[in-house]
Write an enzyme that holds these catalytic residues in place. Sequence first.
Site, PDB file in Angstrom:
ATOM      1  N   HIS B 107      16.191 -44.311 -16.407  1.00 41.11           N
ATOM      2  CA  HIS B 107      16.803 -44.960 -17.567  1.00 41.11           C
ATOM      3  C   HIS B 107      16.334 -44.374 -18.891  1.00 41.11           C
ATOM      4  CE1 HIS B 107      17.143 -47.964 -14.316  1.00 41.11           C
ATOM      5  NE2 HIS B 107      18.329 -48.170 -14.838  1.00 41.11           N
ATOM      6  N   ASP B 207     -19.808 -31.361   9.776  1.00 41.90           N
ATOM      7  CA  ASP B 207     -19.753 -30.839  11.139  1.00 41.90           C
ATOM      8  C   ASP B 207     -20.140 -29.363  11.222  1.00 41.90           C
ATOM      9  OD1 ASP B 207     -19.122 -30.198  13.839  1.00 41.90           O
ATOM     10  OD2 ASP B 207     -17.854 -31.972  13.884  1.00 41.90           O
ATOM     11  N   HIS B 210     -19.590 -27.686  15.207  1.00 40.39           N
ATOM     12  CA  HIS B 210     -18.359 -27.181  15.815  1.00 40.39           C
ATOM     13  C   HIS B 210     -18.153 -25.685  15.592  1.00 40.39           C
ATOM     14  CE1 HIS B 210     -16.721 -26.983  11.753  1.00 40.39           C
ATOM     15  NE2 HIS B 210     -15.599 -26.484  12.208  1.00 40.39           N
ATOM     16  N   HIS B 215     -14.665 -22.058  16.452  1.00 43.20           N
ATOM     17  CA  HIS B 215     -14.288 -20.822  15.768  1.00 43.20           C
ATOM     18  C   HIS B 215     -14.897 -19.602  16.442  1.00 43.20           C
ATOM     19  CE1 HIS B 215     -12.676 -23.425  12.762  1.00 43.20           C
ATOM     20  NE2 HIS B 215     -13.850 -23.904  12.425  1.00 43.20           N
ATOM     21  N   ASP B 362      -9.204 -25.569  13.209  1.00 42.20           N
ATOM     22  CA  ASP B 362      -9.623 -26.906  12.789  1.00 42.20           C
ATOM     23  C   ASP B 362      -8.452 -27.880  12.831  1.00 42.20           C
ATOM     24  OD1 ASP B 362     -12.332 -26.476  12.335  1.00 42.20           O
ATOM     25  OD2 ASP B 362     -11.977 -25.686  10.337  1.00 42.20           O
TER      26      ASP B 362
END
Lengths: 174, 438
Positions: B107, B207, B210, B215, B362
């Site tokens: 508007h 983390d 991991h 990886h 990931d």
Amino acid sequence: MADKPVSMEVAMHFGQLLAREARLLNQFQYDEWVNLLHPDIHYSVPSRRSHTMRANRDSDVRRISLDHYDDDLRILKMKIKRLQHPGPSSVDPRPREVRVVSNIEVFNGDRVDDYLVYSVIVLYRNRLLDEDGSIAGSRADVWRGSLDDGFKLYRRTVEITQNTMLLANMNGFL
Amino acid sequence: MSNKSGLLADCVVNDGGQVNRKVFCDPEIYALETERLFGRAWLFLAHESQLTQAGDYLTTFMGEDPVVVIRQKDGSIKAFINACRHRGALLVPAEEGCSKFFQCPYHGWVYGMDGSLHSVRPEGGPCYGERKKELGLRPIRVESYRGLYFGNFDHDAPSLDEFLGDFKYYLDVAFYPSPAGVEFVGGTMRQRLKCNWKLPSENLFADNYHVFAAHGVAAEICAKSATVNMDIGIEPGVSLGYSSTVSGHGVGFNTDGYSSLGLLPDPKPFMEFVDQHRASYVKHLGPERAQLVGSSVNGGVFPNFLFVPGFVFRVVHPRGPNECDMWTWAVVDKQWPDEMKVEMVKFIGRMLGTSGMFETDDCTNMERIATTAKGWVGRNEYSDYTMGQGEEQRHAVYPGFVDQRCSDVAFRGYYRRWNEFMTAENVRHVAPTENSKG
């Protein structure tokens, strides 16, 4: 850019070449795909922005951009090694991929052995049992070489449509 | 305790050592998170380098609420709910830009960069004339630290300074290594994951366990082409680094001074830069903390602002219980020459970008957790964060509860803090409880 048309023979050759390239990638034949790449290739998939039309002037284009791909041959080979390697990763089990290539236009480039090739690619990807996704992009390539000796991909820029990548990740080539 | 205590009673148990996986999928818990966590925590909005001139703006989210952040004429930064006060249309549709005025596309109401309602269209007569002052954009409380601007929906919440507490010690390493500071360059990279927002958040937060498992393939390929040795401090039998939890915020780090640079194609200029500036880091940060600059560091400001200098800077926006958007930036030292900035941006894209060597694995692991948490058994299982429990202690130098780098200490702090936000009725009671065990 002034369009510099090519012969029917050259145009037909590139139609076949792009189809072959897509087939190699669909079948994860990366070693054969690497053979199509020029040693000085620059492979680019820029991040897409959402700017207003008024703002979208050259002066607003970033000097440095964090992109999906901005790679030379050495980096592409590293990524390919990862994609080929069995073991715990996002590509084992392999996804199932289909690339559709169309809207192909071929022009003579700035050098006598350069050909400017535009095309559109759609990648359909399905992973594991039912993870489905697709991504589309407009490609601008420079292929270098000749009909007699063959062509190598020297430049590729793929303008994808997605700003937020909805596939989670790209994990492959367009 | 709240009447939600039934819903939350068994979510975080054993001092954060176990977390019920329904926190990663339950729609009721998610709805409560938008109110009690995203409604009351300090959430990252922007870095000062993203908004350099008056009128520079960017759009982002706090929880699922769209927000516009605008640099003011006086140099301050303000943030508003990015919705027209009239009928709620998204006011600023672009991701960034520069403008003195913002006109609602529906508007035509026009707001100034300070959020005030500047004008309304005349077709409706004087209806809104006297109420214009009340109809400015909904303001958000904004506070900053070292050029990082955070927003909070709750005007009673403790200050950003209190919220960050001793964690500022670590934030300085990533965002204020020298008085010149850092800049966000290269724009925002975005990707959507089909998993709860806490999964990518906790990963970069805490983390370190991991890295070699998830990886392994990528790390091996990178290591083979690396020109310098890169120990990140979690190699079996090696204990180079530390992890720490501070008021729910988390960090892991080495102290060797170089290990964040080991995977760069040519780390030499970066190592030389660090060497040349080490004395100034020492002067600025003190001798112990100066060693963290250049070292492998990962961490996060609770609940969703994450940093891994030399690799990635990120916010994870929630998109319902089972989806989230990761927004990634490259952050560089302002003093670096342009070539080094360009090299770092490329490197970040290649490693932790959407097609990065590391990122893609990931994403997949997080989505795989989301897959098992959907089942009836799965959502009643507990995720285990007990690594190093009982080993954490106060450290003579480093703030927080500190353990070796490969430890769940920062996870436990994260989920204890999550539980505090989720169960406290009064936001004043969400002050950090540092007495609890790491």
